[in-house]
Scaffold this active site. Structure first.
Site, PDB file in Angstrom:
ATOM      1  N   ILE A  19      33.681  -0.525 -49.481  1.00  0.00           N
ATOM      2  CA  ILE A  19      34.534   0.327 -50.299  1.00  0.00           C
ATOM      3  C   ILE A  19      35.655   0.929 -49.461  1.00  0.00           C
ATOM      4  O   ILE A  19      36.801   1.016 -49.903  1.00  0.00           O
ATOM      5  CB  ILE A  19      33.700   1.446 -50.961  1.00  0.00           C
ATOM      6  CG1 ILE A  19      32.689   0.856 -51.944  1.00  0.00           C
ATOM      7  CG2 ILE A  19      34.602   2.434 -51.686  1.00  0.00           C
ATOM      8  CD1 ILE A  19      31.741   1.887 -52.531  1.00  0.00           C
ATOM      9  N   ASP A  68      32.451   8.920 -34.377  1.00  0.00           N
ATOM     10  CA  ASP A  68      31.248   9.261 -35.138  1.00  0.00           C
ATOM     11  C   ASP A  68      31.521  10.576 -35.855  1.00  0.00           C
ATOM     12  O   ASP A  68      31.427  11.652 -35.262  1.00  0.00           O
ATOM     13  CB  ASP A  68      30.051   9.392 -34.200  1.00  0.00           C
ATOM     14  CG  ASP A  68      28.762   9.720 -34.935  1.00  0.00           C
ATOM     15  OD1 ASP A  68      28.807   9.974 -36.154  1.00  0.00           O
ATOM     16  OD2 ASP A  68      27.701   9.736 -34.275  1.00  0.00           O
ATOM     17  N   ASN A 100      34.600   8.773 -46.872  1.00  0.00           N
ATOM     18  CA  ASN A 100      33.879   7.622 -47.406  1.00  0.00           C
ATOM     19  C   ASN A 100      32.635   7.252 -46.597  1.00  0.00           C
ATOM     20  O   ASN A 100      31.683   6.700 -47.151  1.00  0.00           O
ATOM     21  CB  ASN A 100      34.821   6.413 -47.456  1.00  0.00           C
ATOM     22  CG  ASN A 100      34.090   5.120 -47.726  1.00  0.00           C
ATOM     23  OD1 ASN A 100      33.668   4.844 -48.832  1.00  0.00           O
ATOM     24  ND2 ASN A 100      33.927   4.300 -46.685  1.00  0.00           N
ATOM     25  N   SER A 151      31.058  10.005 -53.559  1.00  0.00           N
ATOM     26  CA  SER A 151      29.702  10.405 -53.909  1.00  0.00           C
ATOM     27  C   SER A 151      28.939   9.188 -54.457  1.00  0.00           C
ATOM     28  O   SER A 151      29.177   8.058 -54.031  1.00  0.00           O
ATOM     29  CB  SER A 151      29.752  11.553 -54.927  1.00  0.00           C
ATOM     30  OG  SER A 151      28.449  12.003 -55.234  1.00  0.00           O
ATOM     31  N   SER A 152      28.055   9.408 -55.399  1.00  0.00           N
ATOM     32  CA  SER A 152      27.261   8.328 -55.987  1.00  0.00           C
ATOM     33  C   SER A 152      26.581   8.854 -57.241  1.00  0.00           C
ATOM     34  O   SER A 152      26.270  10.050 -57.337  1.00  0.00           O
ATOM     35  CB  SER A 152      26.194   7.849 -54.991  1.00  0.00           C
ATOM     36  OG  SER A 152      25.231   7.036 -55.639  1.00  0.00           O
ATOM     37  N   TYR A 165      19.014  10.406 -50.043  1.00  0.00           N
ATOM     38  CA  TYR A 165      20.373   9.931 -50.317  1.00  0.00           C
ATOM     39  C   TYR A 165      20.973  10.659 -51.523  1.00  0.00           C
ATOM     40  O   TYR A 165      22.116  11.149 -51.467  1.00  0.00           O
ATOM     41  CB  TYR A 165      20.355   8.429 -50.571  1.00  0.00           C
ATOM     42  CG  TYR A 165      21.719   7.844 -50.863  1.00  0.00           C
ATOM     43  CD1 TYR A 165      22.664   7.690 -49.855  1.00  0.00           C
ATOM     44  CD2 TYR A 165      22.054   7.434 -52.151  1.00  0.00           C
ATOM     45  CE1 TYR A 165      23.915   7.150 -50.116  1.00  0.00           C
ATOM     46  CE2 TYR A 165      23.300   6.895 -52.422  1.00  0.00           C
ATOM     47  CZ  TYR A 165      24.224   6.753 -51.408  1.00  0.00           C
ATOM     48  OH  TYR A 165      25.463   6.225 -51.679  1.00  0.00           O
ATOM     49  N   LYS A 169      24.382  13.340 -51.755  1.00  0.00           N
ATOM     50  CA  LYS A 169      25.537  13.182 -52.633  1.00  0.00           C
ATOM     51  C   LYS A 169      25.693  14.387 -53.566  1.00  0.00           C
ATOM     52  O   LYS A 169      26.825  14.779 -53.906  1.00  0.00           O
ATOM     53  CB  LYS A 169      25.418  11.878 -53.427  1.00  0.00           C
ATOM     54  CG  LYS A 169      25.475  10.629 -52.543  1.00  0.00           C
ATOM     55  CD  LYS A 169      26.722  10.608 -51.658  1.00  0.00           C
ATOM     56  CE  LYS A 169      26.850   9.325 -50.867  1.00  0.00           C
ATOM     57  NZ  LYS A 169      28.090   9.283 -50.052  1.00  0.00           N
ATOM     58  N   VAL A 197      27.677  -1.222 -56.102  1.00  0.00           N
ATOM     59  CA  VAL A 197      28.935  -1.837 -55.696  1.00  0.00           C
ATOM     60  C   VAL A 197      28.607  -3.040 -54.814  1.00  0.00           C
ATOM     61  O   VAL A 197      27.705  -2.975 -53.973  1.00  0.00           O
ATOM     62  CB  VAL A 197      29.827  -0.842 -54.920  1.00  0.00           C
ATOM     63  CG1 VAL A 197      31.140  -1.502 -54.513  1.00  0.00           C
ATOM     64  CG2 VAL A 197      30.086   0.403 -55.756  1.00  0.00           C
TER      65      VAL A 197
END
Length: 280
Positions: A19, A68, A100, A151-152, A165, A169, A197
């Site tokens: 992405i 990093d 991202n 985000s997700s 995870y 987010k 994705v």
């Protein structure tokens, strides 16, 4: 062809692949100069090649910088590196910041480890915080800046194995709303929440996880694969999974839309980029 981001500078974390690379391509096509960020030395050649390709194809300036972002030193070095390459006549400004970079360590609740938690929150939550802190002194002062946090839908869907995870987010979305208020005279701040994705992260999911989200996929209107439109392999895979994942360019297009001048009245929002998997 219009180039609405001509002369602006964008920083995209974790942008050597997936992405992030698609977002960089989208912004470059609109004239935006870019910092391509990567973490691992193994990604150096890929990131450098992407920067060269974008520079040549779109007549922009792009550089690859290793950092990093989940450490204070890394976040600071990312911005320092950008300043070294893009300061002109003593002036340096960050117009667009795309947070991202992210990782996923999925496991059932009894198997989640402290290491999983700390590693994922360091990259997915602390990283955007540190980078945005480091970038803040160089944001515009006329509300023209754009910050987009990736985000997700995992922040809302409660997918099995994504305690950590999904939590990262949700935290990122909470920070998005706070930053939208605190930085309101400098930049709009929004989040984008993809579902599945295409790419190695999605492909790495075990069959049990894919089966668990199949119902969501079946009910996502834009995830229906179309013969003659989608590639044959995507159509074949969709028969098993219930639908296709997003193409990276589709998510990138929504991010790019939020970076333009015309998006200036949108801030503090979670903008859906998931084919209708989550509707809000």
């Amino acid at each position: 062809m219009t180039r609405p981001l001509e002369g602006k500078l964008g920083i995209v974390t974790g942008s050597s692949r997936g992405i992030g690379a698609a977002i960089a391509e989208n912004l470059a096509s609109k004239g935006c100069n870019l910092v391509i960020n990567y973490t691992s030395p193994s990604s150096a050649d890929v990131a450098s090649s992407l920067a060269t390709q974008l520079s040549s194809t779109h007549n922009i300036r792009a550089v690859a910088i290793q950092a990093d972002v989940g450490t204070p030193e890394g976040a600071a070095s990312l911005i320092t590196g950008a300043r070294e390459h893009f300061t002109e006549s003593g002036r340096f400004q960050i117009d667009i910041l795309i947070n991202n970079a992210g990782i996923a360590r999925n496991n059932l609740l009894p198997r989640v480890t402290v290491e999983d938690f700390e590693a994922t929150y360091r990259v997915n939550v602390l990283g955007p915080l540190l980078v945005t802190q480091a970038a803040e002194p160089y944001l515009p002062h006329d509300r023209s800046g754009r910050i987009i946090n990736i985000s997700s839908i995992s922040s809302q869907a409660g997918f099995v194995t994504q305690s950590v995870y999904g939590g990262t987010k949700a935290a990122l979305e909470a920070m998005t709303r706070t930053w939208a208020r605190e930085l309101s005279e400098r930049a709009t701040v929004n989040a984008v929440n993809p579902g599945p994705v295409e790419g190695p992260m999605y492909a790495a999911n075990p069959p049990e996880f894919l089966e668990g989200i199949r119902g969501w996929v079946l009910h996502a209107p834009l995830m229906r694969a179309r013969e003659g439109v989608d590639p044959d392999d995507v159509v074949r895979d969709a028969r098993e999974s219930g639908g296709r994942p997003a193409y990276t360019r589709e998510v990138a297009g929504i991010v790019g839309m939020l970076c333009g001048e015309e998006s200036g009245w949108c801030t503090g929002q979670v903008v859906s980029a998931n084919g209708g998997m989550i509707m809000q």
